[in-house]
Design a protein around this motif. Structure first.
Motif, mmCIF file in Angstrom:
data_model
loop_
_atom_site.group_PDB
_atom_site.id
_atom_site.type_symbol
_atom_site.label_atom_id
_atom_site.label_comp_id
_atom_site.label_asym_id
_atom_site.label_seq_id
_atom_site.Cartn_x
_atom_site.Cartn_y
_atom_site.Cartn_z
ATOM 1 N N THR A 9 43.173 47.357 42.745
ATOM 2 C CA THR A 9 43.808 48.698 42.464
ATOM 3 C C THR A 9 44.393 49.390 43.888
ATOM 4 O OG1 THR A 9 41.920 49.701 42.439
ATOM 5 C CG2 THR A 9 42.891 48.976 40.394
ATOM 6 N N GLY A 10 43.737 48.944 45.063
ATOM 7 C CA GLY A 10 44.078 49.393 46.349
ATOM 8 C C GLY A 10 43.169 50.525 46.675
ATOM 9 N N VAL A 11 41.960 50.500 45.995
ATOM 10 C CA VAL A 11 40.980 51.821 46.343
ATOM 11 C C VAL A 11 39.429 51.015 46.689
ATOM 12 C CG1 VAL A 11 42.010 53.406 44.639
ATOM 13 C CG2 VAL A 11 40.182 51.929 43.803
ATOM 14 N N GLN A 12 38.840 51.973 47.475
ATOM 15 C CA GLN A 12 37.598 51.382 47.792
ATOM 16 C C GLN A 12 36.521 51.826 46.999
ATOM 17 O OE1 GLN A 12 37.314 52.619 52.110
ATOM 18 N NE2 GLN A 12 35.853 51.110 52.327
ATOM 19 N N VAL B 25 42.709 55.599 35.229
ATOM 20 C CA VAL B 25 44.045 55.559 36.034
ATOM 21 C C VAL B 25 44.245 56.990 37.022
ATOM 22 C CG1 VAL B 25 45.337 54.229 34.369
ATOM 23 C CG2 VAL B 25 45.130 56.805 34.136
ATOM 24 N N HIS B 26 43.769 58.063 36.562
ATOM 25 C CA HIS B 26 43.606 59.236 37.449
ATOM 26 C C HIS B 26 42.997 59.049 38.694
ATOM 27 C CE1 HIS B 26 43.890 63.977 37.847
ATOM 28 N NE2 HIS B 26 44.667 63.126 38.750
ATOM 29 N N ALA B 27 41.725 58.362 38.254
ATOM 30 C CA ALA B 27 40.817 58.166 39.462
ATOM 31 C C ALA B 27 41.157 57.431 40.473
ATOM 32 C CB ALA B 27 39.349 57.816 39.098
ATOM 33 N N ILE B 28 42.154 56.179 39.859
ATOM 34 C CA ILE B 28 42.819 55.450 41.079
ATOM 35 C C ILE B 28 43.782 56.197 41.829
ATOM 36 C CG2 ILE B 28 44.199 53.558 41.063
ATOM 37 C CD1 ILE B 28 42.600 52.372 38.249
ATOM 38 N N HIS B 29 44.565 56.845 41.133
ATOM 39 C CA HIS B 29 45.566 57.576 41.768
ATOM 40 C C HIS B 29 45.018 58.544 42.895
ATOM 41 C CE1 HIS B 29 49.088 60.138 42.585
ATOM 42 N NE2 HIS B 29 48.342 60.944 42.302
ATOM 43 N N ALA B 30 43.895 59.002 42.486
ATOM 44 C CA ALA B 30 43.170 60.232 43.329
ATOM 45 C C ALA B 30 42.531 59.547 44.688
ATOM 46 C CB ALA B 30 42.162 60.763 42.677
ATOM 47 N N ALA B 31 42.381 58.324 44.423
ATOM 48 C CA ALA B 31 41.392 57.742 45.452
ATOM 49 C C ALA B 31 42.383 56.872 46.478
ATOM 50 C CB ALA B 31 40.356 56.559 45.033
ATOM 51 N N ARG B 32 43.733 56.562 46.079
ATOM 52 C CA ARG B 32 44.652 55.780 46.695
ATOM 53 C C ARG B 32 45.257 56.527 47.900
ATOM 54 N NH1 ARG B 32 48.741 52.843 42.519
ATOM 55 N NH2 ARG B 32 47.418 51.011 42.186
ATOM 56 N N PRO B 33 45.661 55.986 48.962
ATOM 57 C CA PRO B 33 46.137 56.617 50.162
ATOM 58 C C PRO B 33 47.352 57.485 49.869
ATOM 59 C CG PRO B 33 45.856 54.452 50.621
ATOM 60 C CD PRO B 33 45.335 54.607 49.311
#
Length: 132
Positions: free
Chosen positions: A123-126, A94-102
């Protein structure tokens, strides 16, 4: 080509930590690039904490690396994490997703380096595998 921003998740942080990991060399190449100013590596602290429960010493090791910036777990990250946990994502992700999102600081987002890109689908991340 300009410098890129890359978020390490718990899987790639573990690969960097373990010299016997089959992807250690590939992840280490990103670290070498960051040391040369060609990019910046970020490690979300909650992902590292979750990873440390399986691989003791991971958090301290990554924290000690000069060219990895530790991403703090703030209120915005907690809001995102709560939402993602409700949708079944792991504490480690979850924190990795948050960090990678715009975000305001990274309008295009950041690349998420992971050994499990399919775990981040939708998840909206690359999400990028270091071996590809």
């Amino acid at each position: 080509m300009g410098a890129i921003s890359v978020v390490l998740d718990h899987t790639t942080a573990t690969a960097l930590y373990d010299p016997k990991d089959p992807f250690n060399e590939a992840v280490s190449a990103f670290y070498v690039q960051a040391s040369g100013g060609l990019g910046t590596l970020y490690a979300p602290v909650l992902s590292l904490t979750a990873g440390d429960t399986e691989r003791r010493g991971l958090l301290s090791y990554i924290k000690g690396l000069r060219f990895v910036k530790i991403e703090v777990f703030d209120t915005d990250a907690a809001v995102t994490a709560t939402e993602l946990l409700r949708f079944g994502h792991s504490w480690a992700a979850v924190h990795a997703i948050h960090a990678a999102r715009p975000s305001a600081a990274f309008p295009a987002g950041r690349f998420l380096l992971t050994l499990t890109p399919k775990a981040y689908a939708g998840t909206g991340v690359q999400a990028v595998h270091p071996g590809q």
